[in-house]
Design an enzyme around this catalytic site. Structure first.
Site, PDB file in Angstrom:
ATOM      1  CG  ASP A   1      -1.916   1.148   1.153  1.00 31.20           C
ATOM      2  OD1 ASP A   1      -2.980   0.943   0.567  1.00 31.20           O
ATOM      3  OD2 ASP A   1      -1.611   2.243   1.669  1.00 31.20           O
TER       4      ASP A   1
ATOM      5  CG  ASN B   1      -4.832  11.212  -5.871  1.00 23.52           C
ATOM      6  OD1 ASN B   1      -4.120  11.181  -6.874  1.00 23.52           O
ATOM      7  ND2 ASN B   1      -5.442  10.129  -5.394  1.00 23.52           N
TER       8      ASN B   1
ATOM      9  CG  HIS C   1      -7.702  12.634  -8.785  1.00 27.67           C
ATOM     10  ND1 HIS C   1      -7.773  11.632  -7.848  1.00 27.67           N
ATOM     11  CD2 HIS C   1      -8.484  13.655  -8.316  1.00 27.67           C
ATOM     12  CE1 HIS C   1      -8.568  11.997  -6.865  1.00 27.67           C
ATOM     13  NE2 HIS C   1      -9.026  13.224  -7.127  1.00 27.67           N
TER      14      HIS C   1
ATOM     15  CG  ASP D   1      -4.679   8.338 -12.540  1.00 23.84           C
ATOM     16  OD1 ASP D   1      -4.980   7.804 -11.451  1.00 23.84           O
ATOM     17  OD2 ASP D   1      -5.494   8.875 -13.298  1.00 23.84           O
TER      18      ASP D   1
ATOM     19  CD  GLU E   1      -4.442   4.130  -1.618  1.00 18.67           C
ATOM     20  OE1 GLU E   1      -4.688   4.484  -0.470  1.00 18.67           O
ATOM     21  OE2 GLU E   1      -5.264   4.258  -2.553  1.00 18.67           O
TER      22      GLU E   1
END
Length: 592
Positions: free
Chosen positions: A466, A474, A479, A483, A509
């Site tokens: 994680d 973000n 965002h 990405d 994530e």
């Protein structure tokens, strides 16, 4: 001499050679017509049989593949729904306010994911039934009722927990008894295999039929049934075996397809149990008419797709009448040619010969010469047959060209379907952002890897990773930057893992790495390498730069668990410990 000529002219017809030749000719024509009729009928039956079997197999395969894709997708989502750690924790402590709030968010998340935008969730301990539909009518009041073992409408639940281990389909009314749904029921178990309840979703039956079973391009009937020949979906709702899971006796397939004998259908179903990807066909008699029946299997839910086709309705006899007319015309032409040959080349010459003989004078000289002509009578007949054969051959070539054209169209359609199936398969198992495998492929793969590990007496390790504080990326950079970061981590994971390792994007994530033939030491080393590599990774996007860290939870089969769910739970707990321990670390933190 004149008396002889008179005797020839007044010869009785039925005593003449002409009568005998004409009689033989008529018999031959009748025999040819009979042979032509039987040949035509045999060819019609053969074409109808071969084409009917190919078309019904293709139609059944198309229906089966559409149903398999839709139901497998909903079944996979329903299993994820039943395996949700958030909901399972809540099912054990239903009255806990925090767990309740988290569970309501999780229920709504799955409602948005299901294609029908509806769910149900039953907690076994309290028998509470939680539900919401596509219109979100039950938002804020998802607890709609408490199930009662004495109520027939609730019997489905108690039979499901008693009879079903993995998943089952049940056709029944919805909450308001206004619409009929195809319900997918998945039992919920905790890591100790204790029953927690039943969860799933429902597909509105009318939409289900219209989308998947009402393919009537070839006519006939399309039926979805279970192994007991109980009808689960059919265009006439009155024949559907509602609440079949609650019954010992079921509606019969013979109610919608009047078969005298079901042995052929059952034999096809037995073959599908051994060859689940095939389509089995059987030719049967339905009310005195020859029909094709094709059966396909949906193995995950043990459901069968059955399609019927009346051979007469596929290609009627009237479509072959033009060919028959040509045959009749040609045969009549042959009869006329034969009469002309007999009359012009045989009877006229016999008459000329007789007249020549009758014209002999007293000195024995024939006054009227006799013309015998060439020996060409047989050639005329042969030419007529050659012409007939050539014309028949020409029409046969036209018919064959049409069959070839149709075959090419079917082959092109098959290539198109196979291409679509491959594309759908890739889309179904790959994450669109990172290109990594998704959770659906995880469900298909990891159980198989565990079986392989058991067979080789080897370990298998699972890492759950994680990205720490990913939300802040973000929030700070947008965002698109997030990405980009996920893509870079995906590239890093693929670079650091072996070709035999399998990398999945678990969601958001989170990532999962499955490492066959790897024990705890190897798993810990790889986890630490990945953590250190991410820590050293410098990222930039649109002139923004940042660094990230990674927390990792490790689980090893069979030391930490003997099932996929147990490994995921242990890895998730270790990941949680890594987060609580300060992030940017691997748990357990040692090899002991």
């Amino acid at each position: 001499m004149s008396r002889s000529n008179d005797s020839y002219m007044h010869l009785r017809f039925w005593n003449s050679l002409r009568f005998r030749i004409y009689g033989v000719s008529i018999v031959l024509v009748v025999l040819m017509l009979a042979a032509g009729w039987f040949f035509w009928k045999d060819q019609v039956d053969q074409v109808r049989t071969n084409l009917g079997e190919q078309l019904i197999s293709k139609q059944t395969e198309v229906i089966r593949d559409k149903l398999r894709g839709a139901l497998n997708n909903e079944l996979s989502l329903s299993r994820d729904f039943a395996h949700s750690a958030i909901l399972r924790r809540w099912a054990k402590s239903e009255q806990d306010p925090k767990l309740y709030a988290d569970a309501m968010q999780e229920l709504e998340r799955f409602r948005q994911i299901f294609s029908s935008n509806s769910f149900f969730y039953v907690i076994d301990q309290s028998k509470h039934y939680y539900f919401n539909n596509q219109s979100n009518d039950y938002a804020g009041r998802e607890l709609t009722k408490t199930l009662d073992v004495n109520k027939p409408a609730d019997a489905w639940y108690f039979n499901t927990v008693e009879q079903v281990r993995d998943a089952a389909v049940n056709v029944d009314y919805g909450l308001t008894d206004q619409n009929v749904f195809v319900w997918i029921n998945v039992p919920i178990y905790d890591v100790d295999h204790q029953l927690l309840g039943v969860a799933g979703t429902g597909l509105e039956l009318q939409h289900f039929l219209r989308t998947y079973l009402q393919l009537t391009e070839l006519g006939g009937e399309n039926v979805l049934m279970d192994a007991n020949l109980s009808i689960q979906a059919y265009r006439d709702h009155s024949h559907i075996d509602l609440q079949s899971i609650n019954k010992d006796q079921h509606t019969s397939l013979q109610e919608v397809i009047p078969l005298n004998d079901l042995s052929g259908v059952k034999a096809a179903m037995d073959q599908l149990d051994q060859h689940s990807d095939s389509i089995q066909t059987v030719e049967v008699e339905v009310e005195g008419s020859s029909h094709w029946i094709a059966v396909g299997l949906l193995p995950t839910l043990r459901l069968y797709v059955l399609t019927t086709l009346d051979q007469q309705s596929l290609i009627g006899n009237e479509q072959f009448f033009p060919v028959m007319k040509i045959i009749l015309v040609l045969m009549l032409a042959v009869a006329l040619i034969l009469v002309w040959v007999v009359e012009a080349l045989l009877m006229n010459r016999l008459r000329g010969l007789y007249n020549g003989i009758a014209s002999t004078d007293e000195s024995g000289v024939m006054v009227k010469p006799v013309v015998m002509g060439g020996r060409d009578e047989l050639g005329v007949v042969i030419k007529a047959f050659v012409d007939m054969t050539q014309r028949l051959h020409g029409h046969a070539e036209v018919l064959q060209s049409k069959v070839d054209e149709r075959t090419q169209q079917l082959a092109a359609r098959l290539v198109e379907v196979e291409s679509l199936q491959k594309n759908l398969r890739d889309q179904a198992i790959r994450d669109s952002l990172t290109g990594l495998y998704n959770r659906r492929y995880f469900d298909e793969t990891v159980s198989r890897e565990i079986v392989r590990s058991d067979r080789g007496n080897e370990s298998l390790s699972l890492l759950m990773l994680d990205v720490d504080h990913f939300k802040s990326i973000n929030d700070r950079f947008g965002h698109a930057a997030g990405d980009h970061a996920l893509q870079q981590i995906a590239y890093l994971l693929e670079d650091y893992t072996r070709r035999t390792d399998i990398v999945f994007r678990w969601g958001g994530e989170e990532f999962v790495v499955v490492m066959p033939t790897t024990g705890r030491e190897g798993a810990f080393k790889l986890a630490e390498s990945l953590r250190a590599a991410v820590e050293q990774l410098s990222l930039s996007f649109n002139e923004d730069a940042w660094q990230m860290t990674l927390s990792v939870g490790v689980a090893v089969y069979p030391l930490d668990g003997v099932s996929v769910d147990e490994l995921l739970l242990i890895a998730d707990n270790h990941l949680y410990q890594a987060k609580e321990g300060g992030r940017n670390r691997v748990e357990p933190s040692s090899l002991i």
